[in-house]
Enzyme design. Structure first.
Site, PDB file in Angstrom:
ATOM      1  N   THR A 150      36.752  42.558  48.422  1.00 45.03           N
ATOM      2  CA  THR A 150      36.159  43.203  47.263  1.00 45.03           C
ATOM      3  C   THR A 150      34.409  43.276  47.668  1.00 45.03           C
ATOM      4  OG1 THR A 150      36.265  41.249  46.142  1.00 45.03           O
ATOM      5  CG2 THR A 150      37.931  42.680  45.925  1.00 45.03           C
ATOM      6  N   SER A 151      34.000  43.986  46.871  1.00 42.51           N
ATOM      7  CA  SER A 151      32.294  43.811  46.999  1.00 42.51           C
ATOM      8  C   SER A 151      31.638  42.822  46.229  1.00 42.51           C
ATOM      9  CB  SER A 151      31.729  45.329  46.609  1.00 42.51           C
ATOM     10  OG  SER A 151      32.216  46.272  47.451  1.00 42.51           O
ATOM     11  N   THR A 152      32.279  42.283  45.040  1.00 42.59           N
ATOM     12  CA  THR A 152      31.808  41.168  44.184  1.00 42.59           C
ATOM     13  C   THR A 152      32.812  40.470  43.893  1.00 42.59           C
ATOM     14  OG1 THR A 152      32.241  42.306  42.201  1.00 42.59           O
ATOM     15  CG2 THR A 152      29.904  42.943  43.598  1.00 42.59           C
ATOM     16  N   GLN A 173      35.267  41.370  40.881  1.00 38.82           N
ATOM     17  CA  GLN A 173      36.436  42.332  41.033  1.00 38.82           C
ATOM     18  C   GLN A 173      37.737  41.210  41.413  1.00 38.82           C
ATOM     19  OE1 GLN A 173      34.957  44.603  44.311  1.00 38.82           O
ATOM     20  NE2 GLN A 173      34.177  46.084  42.687  1.00 38.82           N
ATOM     21  N   LEU A 202      32.375  40.144  49.181  1.00 42.29           N
ATOM     22  CA  LEU A 202      31.060  40.152  49.756  1.00 42.29           C
ATOM     23  C   LEU A 202      30.096  41.194  48.854  1.00 42.29           C
ATOM     24  CD1 LEU A 202      31.832  41.061  53.270  1.00 42.29           C
ATOM     25  CD2 LEU A 202      30.992  39.071  52.581  1.00 42.29           C
TER      26      LEU A 202
END
Length: 187
Positions: A8-10, A13, A37
């Site tokens: 996931t991007s953050t 999430q 990340l």
């Protein structure tokens, strides 16, 4: 062996991250590599590199969705080539694609080409729209974010704060901090 990869991007999430892990386990993945990340760090995905390094001939790397794996069509093709060189297949659960089969390889190439085509058409339309707006005198470009923070940068600098800390506090790059400080010193 089925090897899963989740991303996931953050960290915000969590639900999406947990869903990926659940789906990879349900698909039979014996080992799962996972990372959360920021979009800044997405180019440096250590766990993806570890998953590819871990994979052996005859294994399959499994992801839930294509966008969890690759940043672009070129990146996808590079990853697929690296996997194929090791004799490792790629399975994308959400698209029912498995490059371990001739049909799966065909579908991945077709979808990759369509995605690249869509991106190029979108960029062409964007360029045309910008040109039209420029011609009409309505396009000014992106607002200069760093310049909007120059007063804050100057105050922090006067207080003895270093460039790295100023960049962190203001949300602009160190290079922008130095550029603003040089401009202020020159004025």
């Amino acid at each position: 062996m089925l090897i899963g990869y989740a991303r996931t991007s953050t960290a915000d999430q969590a639900a999406g991250f947990e869903a990926q892990l659940r789906d990879l386990k349900a698909a039979g993945c014996e080992k799962v590599f996972a990372e959360q990340l920021s979009s800044i760090d997405v180019a440096n995905r250590a766990e993806l590199a570890r998953a590819i390094e871990f994979a052996r001939e005859g294994d399959t790397l499994v992801v839930t969705k294509l966008d969890r794996l690759a940043r672009s069509v070129a990146h996808l093709l590079d990853l697929v080539a690296a996997l194929e060189a090791k004799g490792v297949a790629l399975r994308i659960l959400g698209m029912a694609i498995d490059t371990g089969t001739p049909n799966g390889r065909l579908m991945l190439n077709i979808l990759g080409s369509v995605a690249q085509f869509e991106r190029e058409v979108m960029l062409e339309r964007q360029r045309e729209g910008i040109q039209k707006a420029k011609s009409a005198g309505k396009y000014r470009g992106r607002a200069p974010t760093a310049r909007n923070r120059s007063k804050e940068v100057q105050e922090l600098h006067r207080a003895g704060t270093g460039a790295s800390e100023i960049a962190k506090r203001t949300g602009i790059s160190r290079a922008s901090v130095y550029r603003l400080l040089n401009e202020m010193a020159g004025s």
